[in-house]
Enzyme design. Structure first.
Site, short mmCIF file in Angstrom:
data_model
loop_
_atom_site.label_atom_id
_atom_site.label_comp_id
_atom_site.label_asym_id
_atom_site.label_seq_id
_atom_site.Cartn_x
_atom_site.Cartn_y
_atom_site.Cartn_z
N GLN A 229 30.46 18.13 -7.38
CA GLN A 229 30.96 16.81 -6.97
C GLN A 229 31.83 16.91 -5.72
OE1 GLN A 229 30.81 18.01 -10.04
NE2 GLN A 229 30.49 16.41 -11.59
N THR B 172 -3.88 -5.22 0.77
CA THR B 172 -3.24 -3.92 0.96
C THR B 172 -4.08 -3.03 1.86
OG1 THR B 172 -4.21 -2.89 -1.02
CG2 THR B 172 -2.14 -4.10 -1.29
N ARG C 112 30.28 32.11 -8.77
CA ARG C 112 28.92 31.73 -9.15
C ARG C 112 28.10 31.43 -7.90
NH1 ARG C 112 28.61 25.42 -11.25
NH2 ARG C 112 29.67 24.48 -9.46
N LYS D 242 0.85 -1.18 0.00
CA LYS D 242 0.00 0.00 0.00
C LYS D 242 0.89 1.23 0.00
CE LYS D 242 -4.52 0.88 0.31
NZ LYS D 242 -5.50 0.23 -0.60
N HIS E 42 20.54 25.91 -11.14
CA HIS E 42 21.30 26.98 -11.75
C HIS E 42 20.70 28.35 -11.44
CE1 HIS E 42 23.50 23.97 -13.98
NE2 HIS E 42 22.37 23.46 -14.42
#
Length: 274
Positions: free
Chosen positions: A212, A57, A169, A12, A240
């Protein structure tokens, strides 16, 4: 031609549970979305329609609500363990139960008043078998942003590269994380708080040359500060923020006005282990 049944499960999904603890002057709200998935000796229902081994369920859903009343909810990992152990121990045909739980955040602003606290969720996934249990904790939709201390340059360039290199940035992401525990005997609340705080501290404290690199720093910080965590898996979409060209209007833009497109986006994923 003969065919065989491969791995299968059923359960479920989307079970919405809101529990209110009224035992003190300050009420406590726990808001969960629960999904159960059971597997075992279920060939009969697939091959012949024999449902004698199938716990409905709807029964699984009702068990979630009954356990919330009878035993309370508490930490999502502990709640998932109770449910999984119940399904495996009471149903002879069920050998594996997986409970996946999302806890929705509410911010208190009075003894019995709460405001929904954004989209961020706490998560737990419990797998119970006849041999034991495995527990993972996590979170999702934790959106974070650094306005500086982020660069991206030195990447390969070919005939299709248009992205300029940058030494300044914005860096933003929406953290999706799962971490596995080395034991099922853990102070779940303390471990979750430590892991979440470590993720935030690493994001804030890492001068980023790539998302990363930031991912590895975040995962490493969790392992350093949450001893029960064996490994952590992170998924970090690059949200971004692009400078808007205001020169058509006779205006400069000294890193002040940005547009934040939702798609497409880079997606950085990785695992950090002890």
């Amino acid at each position: 031609m003969a065919f065989t049944l491969g791995p299968n499960q059923y359960g479920k999904a989307g079970v919405r549970l809101v529990s209110v603890d009224r035992s003190g002057d300050r009420h406590v709200v726990t808001d969960l979305t629960v999904a159960s998935a059971l597997s075992g000796d279920l060939e009969g229902t697939h091959l012949t329609g024999d449902n004698s081994a199938v716990l409905a369920t709807d029964t699984q859903k009702n068990t979630v609500y009954a356990f919330a009343r009878e035993f309370g909810v508490g930490e999502p990992e502990a709640f998932g363990l109770r449910l999984g152990q119940h399904f495996v121990s009471t149903q002879a045909s069920i050998h594996r139960a997986q409970l996946t739980i999302e806890q929705h955040r509410w911010e208190r602003f009075g003894p019995h008043s709460f405001a929904r606290s954004g989209a961020e969720t706490r998560r737990a996934r419990v797998v119970v078998t006849e041999d034991g249990a495995e527990v993972s904790s996590g979170l999702g939709d934790l959106t974070v942003l650094n306005t500086t201390d982020s660069e991206f340059h030195g990447f390969p360039r070919d005939a299709y590269t248009t992205l300029p290199e940058t030494t300044e940035r914005m860096l933003a992401t929406s953290v999706e994380a799962w971490w596995d525990h080395s034991s099922a005997e853990v102070d779940w609340g303390a471990a979750y708080t430590a892991a979440r705080e470590a993720l935030l501290a690493a994001f804030a404290g890492t001068y980023s040359y790539s998302l990363q690199q930031t991912l590895f720093a975040m995962g490493s910080r969790v392992l350093a500060e949450a001893p029960s965590v064996a490994e952590i898996r992170l998924s970090l979409p690059n949200k971004h923020h692009n400078l808007v060209d205001l020169t058509p209007f006779g205006l400069d833009n000294p890193d002040q006005v940005y547009v934040a497109p939702t798609e497409p986006y880079g997606l950085i994923e990785g695992t950090v282990r002890r």
